[in-house]
Design a protein around this motif. Sequence first.
Motif, PDB file in Angstrom:
ATOM      1  N   SER A   1       2.540   7.062  -6.593  1.00  0.00           N
ATOM      2  CA  SER A   1       1.559   8.047  -7.064  1.00  0.00           C
ATOM      3  C   SER A   1       2.036   9.480  -6.825  1.00  0.00           C
ATOM      4  O   SER A   1       1.570  10.410  -7.471  1.00  0.00           O
ATOM      5  N   LEU A   2       2.991   9.646  -5.907  1.00  0.00           N
ATOM      6  CA  LEU A   2       3.580  10.964  -5.620  1.00  0.00           C
ATOM      7  C   LEU A   2       4.930  11.123  -6.325  1.00  0.00           C
ATOM      8  O   LEU A   2       5.757  11.944  -5.919  1.00  0.00           O
ATOM      9  N   HIS A   3       5.142  10.314  -7.356  1.00  0.00           N
ATOM     10  CA  HIS A   3       6.357  10.374  -8.180  1.00  0.00           C
ATOM     11  C   HIS A   3       7.622  10.164  -7.351  1.00  0.00           C
ATOM     12  O   HIS A   3       8.647  10.813  -7.578  1.00  0.00           O
ATOM     13  N   ASN A   4       7.518   9.276  -6.357  1.00  0.00           N
ATOM     14  CA  ASN A   4       8.649   8.902  -5.494  1.00  0.00           C
ATOM     15  C   ASN A   4       9.258  10.103  -4.758  1.00  0.00           C
ATOM     16  O   ASN A   4      10.454  10.122  -4.478  1.00  0.00           O
ATOM     17  N   ASP A   5       8.423  11.063  -4.431  1.00  0.00           N
ATOM     18  CA  ASP A   5       8.857  12.260  -3.707  1.00  0.00           C
ATOM     19  C   ASP A   5       8.740  11.990  -2.208  1.00  0.00           C
ATOM     20  O   ASP A   5       7.635  11.983  -1.640  1.00  0.00           O
TER      21      ASP A   5
ATOM     22  N   LEU B   1       5.876  11.697   3.086  1.00  0.00           N
ATOM     23  CA  LEU B   1       5.795  11.817   4.548  1.00  0.00           C
ATOM     24  C   LEU B   1       4.734  12.839   4.954  1.00  0.00           C
ATOM     25  O   LEU B   1       4.004  12.630   5.927  1.00  0.00           O
ATOM     26  N   GLN B   2       4.617  13.929   4.203  1.00  0.00           N
ATOM     27  CA  GLN B   2       3.574  14.921   4.488  1.00  0.00           C
ATOM     28  C   GLN B   2       2.179  14.311   4.326  1.00  0.00           C
ATOM     29  O   GLN B   2       1.275  14.584   5.121  1.00  0.00           O
ATOM     30  N   THR B   3       2.013  13.477   3.313  1.00  0.00           N
ATOM     31  CA  THR B   3       0.731  12.814   3.084  1.00  0.00           C
ATOM     32  C   THR B   3       0.424  11.857   4.234  1.00  0.00           C
ATOM     33  O   THR B   3      -0.707  11.809   4.725  1.00  0.00           O
ATOM     34  N   MET B   4       1.435  11.127   4.683  1.00  0.00           N
ATOM     35  CA  MET B   4       1.224  10.216   5.808  1.00  0.00           C
ATOM     36  C   MET B   4       0.838  10.976   7.068  1.00  0.00           C
ATOM     37  O   MET B   4      -0.046  10.555   7.814  1.00  0.00           O
ATOM     38  N   GLU B   5       1.504  12.113   7.300  1.00  0.00           N
ATOM     39  CA  GLU B   5       1.160  12.932   8.463  1.00  0.00           C
ATOM     40  C   GLU B   5      -0.286  13.435   8.362  1.00  0.00           C
ATOM     41  O   GLU B   5      -1.021  13.424   9.350  1.00  0.00           O
ATOM     42  N   ALA B   6      -0.675  13.849   7.180  1.00  0.00           N
ATOM     43  CA  ALA B   6      -2.002  14.435   6.984  1.00  0.00           C
ATOM     44  C   ALA B   6      -3.128  13.426   7.184  1.00  0.00           C
ATOM     45  O   ALA B   6      -4.204  13.790   7.663  1.00  0.00           O
ATOM     46  N   TYR B   7      -2.891  12.159   6.832  1.00  0.00           N
ATOM     47  CA  TYR B   7      -3.985  11.186   6.838  1.00  0.00           C
ATOM     48  C   TYR B   7      -3.879  10.088   7.888  1.00  0.00           C
ATOM     49  O   TYR B   7      -4.804   9.289   8.026  1.00  0.00           O
ATOM     50  N   SER B   8      -2.804  10.039   8.647  1.00  0.00           N
ATOM     51  CA  SER B   8      -2.636   8.947   9.613  1.00  0.00           C
ATOM     52  C   SER B   8      -3.780   8.868  10.619  1.00  0.00           C
ATOM     53  O   SER B   8      -4.291   7.779  10.906  1.00  0.00           O
TER      54      SER B   8
ATOM     55  N   SER C   1       0.831  -1.197   0.000  1.00  0.00           N
ATOM     56  CA  SER C   1       0.000   0.000   0.000  1.00  0.00           C
ATOM     57  C   SER C   1       0.873   1.259   0.000  1.00  0.00           C
ATOM     58  O   SER C   1       0.639   2.190  -0.768  1.00  0.00           O
ATOM     59  N   ALA C   2       1.890   1.275   0.853  1.00  0.00           N
ATOM     60  CA  ALA C   2       2.784   2.425   0.931  1.00  0.00           C
ATOM     61  C   ALA C   2       3.495   2.647  -0.399  1.00  0.00           C
ATOM     62  O   ALA C   2       3.620   3.784  -0.865  1.00  0.00           O
TER      63      ALA C   2
ATOM     64  N   SER D   1       8.983   0.291   8.733  1.00  0.00           N
ATOM     65  CA  SER D   1      10.056  -0.427   8.037  1.00  0.00           C
ATOM     66  C   SER D   1       9.861  -0.320   6.525  1.00  0.00           C
ATOM     67  O   SER D   1      10.812  -0.079   5.776  1.00  0.00           O
ATOM     68  N   ALA D   2       8.639  -0.479   6.095  1.00  0.00           N
ATOM     69  CA  ALA D   2       8.332  -0.369   4.664  1.00  0.00           C
ATOM     70  C   ALA D   2       8.456   1.074   4.190  1.00  0.00           C
ATOM     71  O   ALA D   2       9.053   1.340   3.145  1.00  0.00           O
ATOM     72  N   VAL D   3       7.923   2.010   4.948  1.00  0.00           N
ATOM     73  CA  VAL D   3       7.990   3.425   4.595  1.00  0.00           C
ATOM     74  C   VAL D   3       9.451   3.885   4.536  1.00  0.00           C
ATOM     75  O   VAL D   3       9.871   4.554   3.594  1.00  0.00           O
ATOM     76  N   GLY D   4      10.222   3.513   5.530  1.00  0.00           N
ATOM     77  CA  GLY D   4      11.625   3.911   5.583  1.00  0.00           C
ATOM     78  C   GLY D   4      12.411   3.397   4.398  1.00  0.00           C
ATOM     79  O   GLY D   4      13.238   4.123   3.830  1.00  0.00           O
ATOM     80  N   ALA D   5      12.165   2.159   4.014  1.00  0.00           N
ATOM     81  CA  ALA D   5      12.872   1.585   2.870  1.00  0.00           C
ATOM     82  C   ALA D   5      12.527   2.346   1.588  1.00  0.00           C
ATOM     83  O   ALA D   5      13.385   2.521   0.712  1.00  0.00           O
ATOM     84  N   LEU D   6      11.305   2.845   1.485  1.00  0.00           N
ATOM     85  CA  LEU D   6      10.905   3.625   0.307  1.00  0.00           C
ATOM     86  C   LEU D   6      11.594   4.984   0.269  1.00  0.00           C
ATOM     87  O   LEU D   6      12.156   5.373  -0.748  1.00  0.00           O
ATOM     88  N   ILE D   7      11.555   5.694   1.385  1.00  0.00           N
ATOM     89  CA  ILE D   7      12.103   7.051   1.375  1.00  0.00           C
ATOM     90  C   ILE D   7      13.627   7.057   1.365  1.00  0.00           C
ATOM     91  O   ILE D   7      14.234   7.963   0.813  1.00  0.00           O
ATOM     92  N   ALA D   8      14.255   6.038   1.948  1.00  0.00           N
ATOM     93  CA  ALA D   8      15.716   5.981   1.986  1.00  0.00           C
ATOM     94  C   ALA D   8      16.293   5.203   0.811  1.00  0.00           C
ATOM     95  O   ALA D   8      17.488   5.266   0.565  1.00  0.00           O
ATOM     96  N   GLN D   9      15.438   4.441   0.120  1.00  0.00           N
ATOM     97  CA  GLN D   9      15.869   3.586  -0.998  1.00  0.00           C
ATOM     98  C   GLN D   9      16.888   2.545  -0.546  1.00  0.00           C
ATOM     99  O   GLN D   9      17.758   2.136  -1.315  1.00  0.00           O
ATOM    100  N   THR D  10      16.776   2.129   0.712  1.00  0.00           N
ATOM    101  CA  THR D  10      17.623   1.096   1.292  1.00  0.00           C
ATOM    102  C   THR D  10      16.913   0.587   2.549  1.00  0.00           C
ATOM    103  O   THR D  10      16.092   1.303   3.118  1.00  0.00           O
ATOM    104  N   PRO D  11      17.207  -0.626   2.990  1.00  0.00           N
ATOM    105  CA  PRO D  11      16.566  -1.110   4.219  1.00  0.00           C
ATOM    106  C   PRO D  11      16.886  -0.207   5.417  1.00  0.00           C
ATOM    107  O   PRO D  11      17.949   0.414   5.480  1.00  0.00           O
ATOM    108  N   VAL D  12      15.943  -0.137   6.321  1.00  0.00           N
ATOM    109  CA  VAL D  12      16.112   0.662   7.534  1.00  0.00           C
ATOM    110  C   VAL D  12      15.836  -0.202   8.756  1.00  0.00           C
ATOM    111  O   VAL D  12      15.166  -1.223   8.672  1.00  0.00           O
ATOM    112  N   SER D  13      16.346   0.245   9.895  1.00  0.00           N
ATOM    113  CA  SER D  13      15.964  -0.352  11.166  1.00  0.00           C
ATOM    114  C   SER D  13      14.988   0.609  11.837  1.00  0.00           C
ATOM    115  O   SER D  13      15.080   1.828  11.649  1.00  0.00           O
TER     116      SER D  13
END
Length: 117
Positions: free
Chosen positions: A15-19, A24-31, A8-9, A78-90
Amino acid sequence: MRDSGGKSARSYFQSLHNDARRFLQTMEAYSAELGWGKWAFNQNTPGQWELIVHNSPFAAGFGASEKPVCSAIAGMLSAVGALIAQTPVSVEETACAAQGCKHCRFLLRTNKASDSP
């Protein structure tokens, strides 16, 4: 949670062109509307983000605990972080409302950031 939430993430991220910032702003707005509590992200240093969650439904539903209980949020992060960092996160929940804290706090770190002294 990471795998199913990750699909889903990923869809929203694309849909936000990998921005990452807009994502993160969208997640904050709708969480809160999605029932995940009120989220606020901060990027402390390169490769490290903090998430503050007010009114976590997981902490509220669990009740008092000696340990953090918001593993569903950690899995999604974990999934969100991997998307925004383009690498696995802890991901680590460092404070939890179930422990009597004012809010839940999570740290997301890329492997490079978590290996730094």
